[in-house]
Design a protein around this motif. Structure first.
Motif, mmCIF file in Angstrom:
data_model
loop_
_atom_site.group_PDB
_atom_site.id
_atom_site.type_symbol
_atom_site.label_atom_id
_atom_site.label_comp_id
_atom_site.label_asym_id
_atom_site.label_seq_id
_atom_site.Cartn_x
_atom_site.Cartn_y
_atom_site.Cartn_z
ATOM 1 N N UNK A 150 13.059 -0.622 -3.837
ATOM 2 C CA UNK A 150 13.195 -2.045 -4.149
ATOM 3 C C UNK A 150 11.950 -2.624 -4.795
ATOM 4 N N UNK A 151 10.863 -1.854 -4.815
ATOM 5 C CA UNK A 151 9.644 -2.262 -5.527
ATOM 6 C C UNK A 151 9.159 -1.086 -6.364
ATOM 7 N N UNK A 152 8.325 -1.378 -7.345
ATOM 8 C CA UNK A 152 7.870 -0.347 -8.280
ATOM 9 C C UNK A 152 6.906 0.638 -7.614
ATOM 10 N N UNK A 153 6.824 1.867 -8.168
ATOM 11 C CA UNK A 153 5.812 2.811 -7.680
ATOM 12 C C UNK A 153 4.387 2.253 -7.785
ATOM 13 N N UNK A 154 4.143 1.430 -8.802
ATOM 14 C CA UNK A 154 2.807 0.840 -8.969
ATOM 15 C C UNK A 154 2.468 -0.074 -7.789
ATOM 16 N N UNK A 155 3.425 -0.916 -7.384
ATOM 17 C CA UNK A 155 3.184 -1.814 -6.259
ATOM 18 C C UNK A 155 3.070 -1.022 -4.951
ATOM 19 N N UNK A 156 3.878 0.008 -4.802
ATOM 20 C CA UNK A 156 3.772 0.873 -3.623
ATOM 21 C C UNK A 156 2.378 1.502 -3.559
ATOM 22 N N UNK A 157 1.884 1.966 -4.710
ATOM 23 C CA UNK A 157 0.560 2.606 -4.780
ATOM 24 C C UNK A 157 -0.542 1.620 -4.400
ATOM 25 N N UNK A 158 -0.459 0.393 -4.926
ATOM 26 C CA UNK A 158 -1.471 -0.612 -4.611
ATOM 27 C C UNK A 158 -1.443 -0.955 -3.116
ATOM 28 N N UNK A 159 -0.250 -0.963 -2.529
ATOM 29 C CA UNK A 159 -0.132 -1.210 -1.096
ATOM 30 C C UNK A 159 -0.777 -0.109 -0.279
ATOM 31 N N UNK A 160 -0.537 1.133 -0.652
ATOM 32 C CA UNK A 160 -1.144 2.266 0.062
ATOM 33 C C UNK A 160 -2.662 2.166 0.010
ATOM 34 N N UNK A 161 -3.183 1.854 -1.158
ATOM 35 C CA UNK A 161 -4.633 1.738 -1.312
ATOM 36 C C UNK A 161 -5.187 0.617 -0.427
ATOM 37 N N UNK A 162 -4.493 -0.514 -0.397
ATOM 38 C CA UNK A 162 -4.939 -1.643 0.431
ATOM 39 C C UNK A 162 -4.888 -1.293 1.916
ATOM 40 N N UNK A 163 -3.837 -0.591 2.333
ATOM 41 C CA UNK A 163 -3.724 -0.215 3.743
ATOM 42 C C UNK A 163 -4.774 0.816 4.129
ATOM 43 N N UNK A 164 -5.127 1.696 3.206
ATOM 44 C CA UNK A 164 -6.177 2.672 3.482
ATOM 45 C C UNK A 164 -7.505 1.953 3.736
ATOM 46 N N UNK A 165 -7.830 0.981 2.888
ATOM 47 C CA UNK A 165 -9.058 0.207 3.055
ATOM 48 C C UNK A 165 -9.045 -0.535 4.391
ATOM 49 N N UNK A 166 -7.900 -1.136 4.721
ATOM 50 C CA UNK A 166 -7.795 -1.870 5.991
ATOM 51 C C UNK A 166 -7.971 -0.940 7.192
#
Length: 199
Positions: A150-166
């Protein structure tokens, strides 16, 4: 008025001096750690003057941007060589060495965060470019994986990166460090990447 161009011997000397300073810094880091590095020690090992150091680097952190950026790039080289992960566990396992490095010292993590972006194009350094590279690798993996659509691979990737930092940031927080980085990252990714079930 014509600009004076640096001659080739001068360029070679300049590049050699810069390389010597970086090499000296790496020697100190290998022996101790990133935070222990002092400019005075670097110039002592490189056998150069303090003014020469500051002619090449604005400060210690600018030198670290190069060294830490190179290390992150080496981890990303390894990630690029892997087959595309098919599961969340695969993603966690693939990113674990990079996560462990980023969380190895508070100084390293703080510097990565501070240098992850730049106010101006000409201020973009080595660490900042690795963030774009991480997203590109993740986006490539996610376009081939069977996660949420339901969302793009790009947005999924940015989310993963943000969660890794968190997940890494909370390791350094006294109120929230009872859970391991990997367990917290796993929790985030399972919530973020699981397919959305239509009711």
């Amino acid at each position: 008025m014509q600009k004076k161009h640096m001659t080739k011997p001068q360029q070679k000397r300049t590049l050699k001096t810069r390389a010597n300073l970086i090499s000296a810094a790496k020697h100190i880091i290998d022996k101790d750690n990133f935070e222990a590095l002092r400019v005075e020690d670097v110039i002592s090992i490189a056998r150069t003057a303090k003014g020469t150091f500051f002619a090449h680097f604005k400060d210690k952190d600018a030198l670290m941007d190069i060294i830490i950026g190179e290390k992150i790039d080496a981890y990303l080289d390894n990630l690029e060589a892997l087959p595309s992960p098919k599961t969340i566990s695969d993603i966690l396992n693939a990113f674990e060495p990079l996560v462990q490095f980023m969380a190895s010292e508070r100084y390293v993590f703080d510097l990565i965060i501070r240098y992850s972006g730049a106010a101006q194009i000409d201020q973009i350094g080595h660490i900042a470019t690795t963030f774009g590279r991480q997203t590109t690798i993740l986006e490539s993996w996610l376009s081939e994986a069977n996660f949420r659509n339901d969302i793009s691979p790009e947005l999924q990737a940015e989310g993963i990166q943000a969660f890794m930092i968190q997940a890494i940031a909370l390791k350094f927080c006294e109120l929230h460090n009872s859970q391991s980085i990997n367990d917290r990252f796993s929790l985030y990714l399972n919530a973020w990447l699981k397919p959305i079930i239509a009711h």
